[in-house]
Design a protein around this motif. Structure first.
Motif, PDB file in Angstrom:
ATOM      1  N   ILE A   1      45.970 -25.510 -85.160  1.00  0.00           N
ATOM      2  CA  ILE A   1      46.707 -25.355 -83.817  1.00  0.00           C
ATOM      3  C   ILE A   1      47.895 -24.732 -83.771  1.00  0.00           C
ATOM      4  O   ILE A   1      47.397 -23.996 -84.099  1.00  0.00           O
ATOM      5  N   ARG A   2      47.844 -24.787 -82.524  1.00  0.00           N
ATOM      6  CA  ARG A   2      49.433 -23.770 -81.884  1.00  0.00           C
ATOM      7  C   ARG A   2      49.931 -24.704 -81.043  1.00  0.00           C
ATOM      8  O   ARG A   2      49.537 -25.981 -80.427  1.00  0.00           O
ATOM      9  N   PHE A   3      52.102 -24.817 -81.918  1.00  0.00           N
ATOM     10  CA  PHE A   3      52.922 -25.947 -81.278  1.00  0.00           C
ATOM     11  C   PHE A   3      53.175 -24.782 -80.129  1.00  0.00           C
ATOM     12  O   PHE A   3      52.943 -24.123 -79.702  1.00  0.00           O
ATOM     13  N   LEU A   4      53.630 -25.307 -78.290  1.00  0.00           N
ATOM     14  CA  LEU A   4      53.796 -24.968 -77.174  1.00  0.00           C
ATOM     15  C   LEU A   4      55.043 -25.722 -77.072  1.00  0.00           C
ATOM     16  O   LEU A   4      56.241 -26.059 -78.424  1.00  0.00           O
ATOM     17  N   ASN A   5      55.473 -24.781 -76.452  1.00  0.00           N
ATOM     18  CA  ASN A   5      57.543 -25.109 -76.029  1.00  0.00           C
ATOM     19  C   ASN A   5      58.321 -24.707 -77.540  1.00  0.00           C
ATOM     20  O   ASN A   5      59.225 -25.392 -77.535  1.00  0.00           O
ATOM     21  N   GLY A   6      57.536 -23.599 -77.798  1.00  0.00           N
ATOM     22  CA  GLY A   6      58.900 -23.387 -79.012  1.00  0.00           C
ATOM     23  C   GLY A   6      58.702 -24.245 -80.345  1.00  0.00           C
ATOM     24  O   GLY A   6      59.674 -24.264 -81.952  1.00  0.00           O
ATOM     25  N   HIS A   7      57.909 -25.049 -80.361  1.00  0.00           N
ATOM     26  CA  HIS A   7      58.352 -26.450 -81.245  1.00  0.00           C
ATOM     27  C   HIS A   7      58.351 -25.898 -82.864  1.00  0.00           C
ATOM     28  O   HIS A   7      57.451 -24.788 -83.220  1.00  0.00           O
ATOM     29  N   LYS A   8      58.754 -25.915 -83.500  1.00  0.00           N
ATOM     30  CA  LYS A   8      58.906 -26.020 -85.072  1.00  0.00           C
ATOM     31  C   LYS A   8      58.156 -27.166 -85.784  1.00  0.00           C
ATOM     32  O   LYS A   8      58.851 -27.572 -86.009  1.00  0.00           O
ATOM     33  N   ALA A   9      57.365 -26.410 -86.455  1.00  0.00           N
ATOM     34  CA  ALA A   9      57.340 -27.752 -87.944  1.00  0.00           C
ATOM     35  C   ALA A   9      57.302 -27.248 -89.149  1.00  0.00           C
ATOM     36  O   ALA A   9      56.728 -26.181 -89.074  1.00  0.00           O
ATOM     37  N   ASP A  10      57.474 -28.182 -90.138  1.00  0.00           N
ATOM     38  CA  ASP A  10      57.972 -27.792 -91.636  1.00  0.00           C
ATOM     39  C   ASP A  10      55.753 -28.126 -92.622  1.00  0.00           C
ATOM     40  O   ASP A  10      54.859 -28.536 -91.679  1.00  0.00           O
ATOM     41  N   PRO A  11      55.980 -26.406 -92.550  1.00  0.00           N
ATOM     42  CA  PRO A  11      54.510 -27.196 -93.404  1.00  0.00           C
ATOM     43  C   PRO A  11      54.404 -28.825 -94.293  1.00  0.00           C
ATOM     44  O   PRO A  11      55.291 -28.849 -94.729  1.00  0.00           O
ATOM     45  N   GLY A  12      53.295 -29.585 -93.713  1.00  0.00           N
ATOM     46  CA  GLY A  12      53.145 -30.977 -94.827  1.00  0.00           C
ATOM     47  C   GLY A  12      53.996 -32.265 -93.718  1.00  0.00           C
ATOM     48  O   GLY A  12      53.821 -32.947 -94.571  1.00  0.00           O
ATOM     49  N   SER A  13      54.410 -31.369 -92.884  1.00  0.00           N
ATOM     50  CA  SER A  13      54.885 -32.590 -91.669  1.00  0.00           C
ATOM     51  C   SER A  13      53.435 -33.476 -91.465  1.00  0.00           C
ATOM     52  O   SER A  13      52.509 -32.792 -91.326  1.00  0.00           O
ATOM     53  N   GLU A  14      54.074 -34.724 -91.165  1.00  0.00           N
ATOM     54  CA  GLU A  14      52.917 -35.962 -90.954  1.00  0.00           C
ATOM     55  C   GLU A  14      53.614 -36.429 -89.198  1.00  0.00           C
ATOM     56  O   GLU A  14      54.662 -36.686 -88.837  1.00  0.00           O
ATOM     57  N   PHE A  15      52.004 -36.859 -89.663  1.00  0.00           N
ATOM     58  CA  PHE A  15      52.023 -37.257 -88.085  1.00  0.00           C
ATOM     59  C   PHE A  15      51.607 -38.401 -87.888  1.00  0.00           C
ATOM     60  O   PHE A  15      50.261 -38.708 -87.831  1.00  0.00           O
ATOM     61  N   SER A  16      51.660 -39.617 -87.206  1.00  0.00           N
ATOM     62  CA  SER A  16      51.524 -41.026 -86.823  1.00  0.00           C
ATOM     63  C   SER A  16      50.087 -40.681 -86.217  1.00  0.00           C
ATOM     64  O   SER A  16      48.955 -41.797 -85.858  1.00  0.00           O
ATOM     65  N   LYS A  17      49.888 -40.462 -84.848  1.00  0.00           N
ATOM     66  CA  LYS A  17      48.624 -39.440 -84.623  1.00  0.00           C
ATOM     67  C   LYS A  17      48.446 -37.960 -83.469  1.00  0.00           C
ATOM     68  O   LYS A  17      49.555 -37.749 -83.812  1.00  0.00           O
ATOM     69  N   LEU A  18      47.259 -38.817 -83.273  1.00  0.00           N
ATOM     70  CA  LEU A  18      46.641 -37.004 -82.562  1.00  0.00           C
ATOM     71  C   LEU A  18      45.842 -37.849 -81.810  1.00  0.00           C
ATOM     72  O   LEU A  18      45.236 -38.324 -81.638  1.00  0.00           O
TER      73      LEU A  18
END
Ligand code: ATP
Ligand code: MG
Lengths: 466, 169
Positions: free
Chosen positions: A34-51
């Motif tokens: 994946i690549r984050f759009l709009n300059g979003h930054k996420a830490d390694p290990g970040s959790e997301f509830s849904k894709l």
């Protein structure tokens, strides 16, 4: 063919109330780049509830998932992996199925409960057998290890010696265990047999998998038992396998009466066809037209055609549902043609017997054949189907023509060995039930013969003028 | 008492319930146990349903035929429906499915395999494909089929009558 073009798509990751835009790319069975759009930054290990993304107009929501970073891969910043329900992305992108890896566990309660009705003495029998087989396997494996470094020829000799001594004793042990087993199951109903057979195979699976013979009957890689590879194993009746134990487990069923009956029937067919040539059709100038139904690799034809003169007398039609078996038969016959320096007249029909009655190809063959035989087929046909098929075959015989149909007898001594260990179930008949298949055809002359082991019958039919 | 009965089923879904009831009456008259009748009714409905789904009813008067025969230790149910070329693909699936189911000594194995497959949700609606497996497993019966020369498909089920399958035993 599955199209494995790199699949790229727009998607969102959901984190709390936030909806984060990404570009995703199929990366492997269980991960997306994946690549984050709009300059979003996420830490390694970040959790997301849904894709969340859309596929063929349908919204797919899967998760929860986790972000793992990776050294830059063609502009992608990292990967998404699933942290609870794991989805198979191959199924999703290439087969249009939303498949959870854990779905394998879906049936767990059912399978665990399937052992509940197993009889106590059967449980005991299986447990003891399991113990004994472990002991034997260990001993044979230990011996194998001790001569493993010897040159090939020596290894072979040592193994032969072991087989001839302790190996044969082990096979006698298996015979005795089978006798004990038959006493236990003798009064079981059909359902009992099924359930106890399943239990036995589950318990003894690792031993079954040591034997190439048992492995094939259990796994049925071509979708049915008794395929051409199986037939060859039975005809060869050799010690095959990767270990001494495996070889013994292979040889044991191939020596059993039902396998011997299969070898016997090959001789019987050969003799019958030779007899047609030397007596019934001796003076005829026409070729003897033979139809083999569910012919498989048709090895017996090589026994029938031993000279160029033989080849000039016969015309074969070979019918089978399995195209692979037919092409094996074809290449055998091509070799035979080379060897005998002549042509063999043969036609191939790739048809299932259950649908063949409608094919125009068979209609052209009415009243055509001098001899029809079918060996490993009627063991799978229930009465309504067997009747329809045998009546149709009878119609394709010419007046004076003959037919030989094989069927295992209800008293086949290998029956329960086959059902429980090999997962190989046949439709058994009595002589009476066998003859009855032709009861609507009064002009048929019928008699039933047995081969030497007594486990298999042949219905011999002659077509009379009515 | 008649050992056989035959029903003509018009291509209409409401007919299934009717034949189900009438065949249950017939089976009852042969003193079969409630469990046996129940599982035979399931078998009959599944087979008629398939006949209606995959049969060819474009020609006026085409119908599904159900024949039930009760013998001393065996019951045979045959369900016939006309097919046309559009069914050929289904016939080969029917052939594969039946051989696959019968390749297991215990139809339970086919049943759990099928359920597992069904649980892998296809994105587009597909047939659940569980009917024949239910017949083999829950109905404890042997499936088979052939297509006759007149393009009538005959799907049949034979089921052994064992201890406890009759009321009187
Ligand atoms: N009467 C029939 N004529 C032609 N093909 C059939 C017939 N019955 C079954 N088939 C084929 O066999 C397949 C399996 O049948 P089965 O009854 O198990 O599943 P299904 O009818 O697809 O789904 P379900 O019964 O769960 O609604 C069918 O999808 C169809 O292709
Ligand atoms: Mg169905």
């Amino acid at each position: 063919m599955i199209d494995r073009e790199p699949i790229k798509f727009a998607a969102h990751l959901i984190q709390g109330e936030e909806k984060i835009s990404i570009e995703a790319k199929y990366a492997s069975k269980f991960s997306l780049l994946i690549r984050f759009l709009n300059g979003h930054k996420a830490d390694p290990g970040s959790e997301f509830s849904k894709l969340v993304f859309s596929k063929n107009g349908e919204e797919i929501k899967i998760g929860p998932c986790q972000y793992i970073t990776e050294p830059k891969k063609n502009g992608y910043q990292g990967r998404i992996v699933f942290s609870q329900d794991v989805y198979d992305l191959n199924s999703l992108f290439f087969e249009d199925k939303l498949e959870k890896l854990q779905a394998e566990f879906f049936n767990l309660p059912l399978i665990l409960a399937h052992k509940d009705d197993i009889e106590k003495c059967f449980r005991e029998y299986t447990a003891n057998l399991n113990y004994d087989l472990n002991v034997y396997k260990n001993l044979f494996d230990c011996l194998d290890a001790r001569y493993a470094d010897e040159p090939e020829v020596i290894k072979q000799h040592v193994q032969d010696a072991i087989i001839e001594t302790e190996g044969r004793k082990f096979m006698t042990f298996l015979d005795e265990k089978l006798e004990e087993f038959e006493d236990i199951i003798i009064n079981y109903s059909k359902k009992d047999h099924e359930r106890h057979g399943y239990y036995l195979r589950k318990q003894l699976w690792t031993f079954i998998m040591c034997s190439p013979f048992m492995t094939r009957t259990n796994l049925k890689p071509r979708g049915y038992s008794g395929d051409s590879v199986m037939m060859k194993m039975i005809y060869d009746n050799k010690y095959e396998g990767n270990s001494t134990f495996g070889k013994l487990m292979h040889k044991h069923p191939s020596e059993h009466p039902a396998a011997q009956a299969v070898r016997n029937r090959r001789d019987i067919i050969t003799k019958m066809l030779s007899k047609v040539k030397s007596t019934d059709m001796k003076t005829s100038s026409k070729k003897i037209k033979v139809l083999s139904v569910a012919c498989g690799p048709a090895f017996e034809i090589q026994d029938v055609l031993t000279t160029a003169e033989d080849c000039s007398r016969f015309h074969f039609t070979l019918l089978d549902q399995d195209a692979t078996a037919l092409s094996e038969a074809a290449s055998q016959l091509t070799q035979l043609e080379k060897k005998l320096g002549t042509k063999i007249e043969v036609e191939f029909l790739n048809e299932s017997v259950r649908t063949m009655l409608t094919t125009p190809k068979l209609d052209k063959m009415w009243g055509q054949f001098d001899y029809i035989y079918s060996m490993g087929l009627f063991d799978y046909l229930t009465t309504p189907v067997a009747k329809a098929v045998i009546e149709k075959l009878y119609q394709t015989l010419n007046i004076g023509g003959k037919m030989a149909i094989g069927n295992f007898h209800i008293s086949n001594p290998s029956r329960f060995y086959m059902e429980y260990w090999l997962d190989w179930v046949l439709y058994y008949r009595t002589e009476h039930e066998f003859i009855d298949l032709l009861k609507n055809v009064p002009s048929a002359g019928t008699k039933v013969l047995f081969e030497d082991t007594g486990s298999q019958m042949f219905l011999q039919v002659r077509k009379y003028d009515n | 008492m008649n050992n056989s009965i035959e029903f003509d089923v018009k291509p209409d879904w409401d007919e299934i319930e009717k034949v189900r009831n009438e065949s249950a009456d017939f089976l009852q008259s042969h003193e079969l146990s409630d469990d046996t009748i129940h599982s035979l009714s399931m078998i009959i409905s599944e087979l008629i349903e398939n006949g209606l789904k995959y049969g060819d009813f474009k020609t006026e008067g085409n119908k599904v035929v159900v024949i039930i025969n009760v013998a001393t230790n065996m019951i045979t149910v045959e369900v016939l429906n006309p097919v046309d070329e559009s069914a050929y693909e289904h016939l080969s699936k029917l052939d594969k499915t039946i051989q696959w189911i019968r390749g297991y000594q215990d139809p339970f194995e086919a049943y759990i395999e099928r359920i597992k497959e069904v649980s892998k949700k296809p994105l587009h609606d597909m047939e659940s494909g569980i009917g024949l497996v239910r017949i083999a497993y829950e109905g404890n019966a042997l499936l088979d089929f052939f297509v006759a020369e007149n393009n009538m498909l005959n799907v049949s089920v034979v089921s052994n009558l064992e201890k406890g399958d009759r009321v009187s035993s």
